[in-house]
Design a protein around this motif. Sequence first.
Motif, short mmCIF file in Angstrom:
data_model
loop_
_atom_site.label_atom_id
_atom_site.label_comp_id
_atom_site.label_asym_id
_atom_site.label_seq_id
_atom_site.Cartn_x
_atom_site.Cartn_y
_atom_site.Cartn_z
N GLN A 137 0.76 -1.32 0.03
CA GLN A 137 -0.23 -0.09 0.07
C GLN A 137 0.99 1.09 0.03
O GLN A 137 0.53 2.20 -0.72
CB GLN A 137 -0.79 -0.04 1.34
CG GLN A 137 -1.78 -0.99 1.07
CD GLN A 137 -2.75 -1.12 2.48
OE1 GLN A 137 -2.23 -0.95 3.54
NE2 GLN A 137 -4.09 -1.23 2.41
N GLN A 138 1.94 1.07 0.85
CA GLN A 138 2.81 2.52 0.91
C GLN A 138 3.42 2.69 -0.49
O GLN A 138 3.49 3.74 -0.96
CB GLN A 138 3.91 2.23 1.93
CG GLN A 138 3.58 2.42 3.44
CD GLN A 138 3.06 3.84 3.60
OE1 GLN A 138 1.82 4.07 3.69
NE2 GLN A 138 3.94 4.75 3.97
N ASN A 141 0.78 3.92 -2.95
CA ASN A 141 0.46 5.62 -2.80
C ASN A 141 1.76 6.13 -3.13
O ASN A 141 1.23 7.26 -3.64
CB ASN A 141 0.36 5.74 -1.15
CG ASN A 141 -0.99 4.96 -0.60
OD1 ASN A 141 -2.03 4.95 -1.55
ND2 ASN A 141 -1.17 4.76 0.28
N ARG A 144 1.61 6.74 -6.86
CA ARG A 144 0.93 7.74 -7.35
C ARG A 144 1.11 9.13 -6.91
O ARG A 144 0.95 10.04 -7.87
CB ARG A 144 -0.81 7.40 -6.67
CG ARG A 144 -1.65 6.22 -7.42
CD ARG A 144 -2.81 6.31 -6.84
NE ARG A 144 -2.94 6.24 -5.39
CZ ARG A 144 -2.94 4.85 -4.69
NH1 ARG A 144 -2.77 3.82 -5.23
NH2 ARG A 144 -2.89 4.79 -3.43
N THR A 145 1.60 9.33 -5.98
CA THR A 145 2.00 10.64 -5.33
C THR A 145 2.96 11.21 -6.06
O THR A 145 2.93 12.17 -6.46
CB THR A 145 2.38 10.57 -3.91
OG1 THR A 145 1.44 10.09 -3.13
CG2 THR A 145 3.13 11.84 -3.23
#
Length: 151
Positions: A137-138, A141, A144-145
């Motif tokens: 998940q990290q 994320n 995407r960031t």
Amino acid sequence: MDQQVKLAIEKSVLCWLATVDSDGMPNVSPKEIFTYAADDTLLIAHIASPQSVANIRHHAQVCVSFVDVFEQRGYKLKGTAQLVQQDDSRYAGYLQRLRQLADERFPIQAIIVISVTSVQPVVAPSYWLFADTTVEQQVDNALRTYKVSRP
């Protein structure tokens, strides 16, 4: 340094060396060529580190951190640094380890040898704020960031 820390060192692109000058002013500098030599020894190539080297000559206590920017976790190592010059009997062996990472185009002037006295994990707050946060998940994320994708 256990095997997890060594693996994190091998995966890291940069580490950050924190030193302090003779007036107590902190300095943090990125280092590109680094590896471990033993369970308690970190090696950093002195390529273009005049301030770090000068600071180590005044205060040998240092801190090194490295973090995987996508996983958003890594380690902080504290210890005592010394500068190993070319005339030191340990230099050739340490240089050989660093040359596995960088060829002769990188002018290694000396080697910063850190005797590691403590190791602490560095983790993004998400890992402890949200107990169900996973590495995957990290990474998702972060991708995407930063608007990047995996090859």
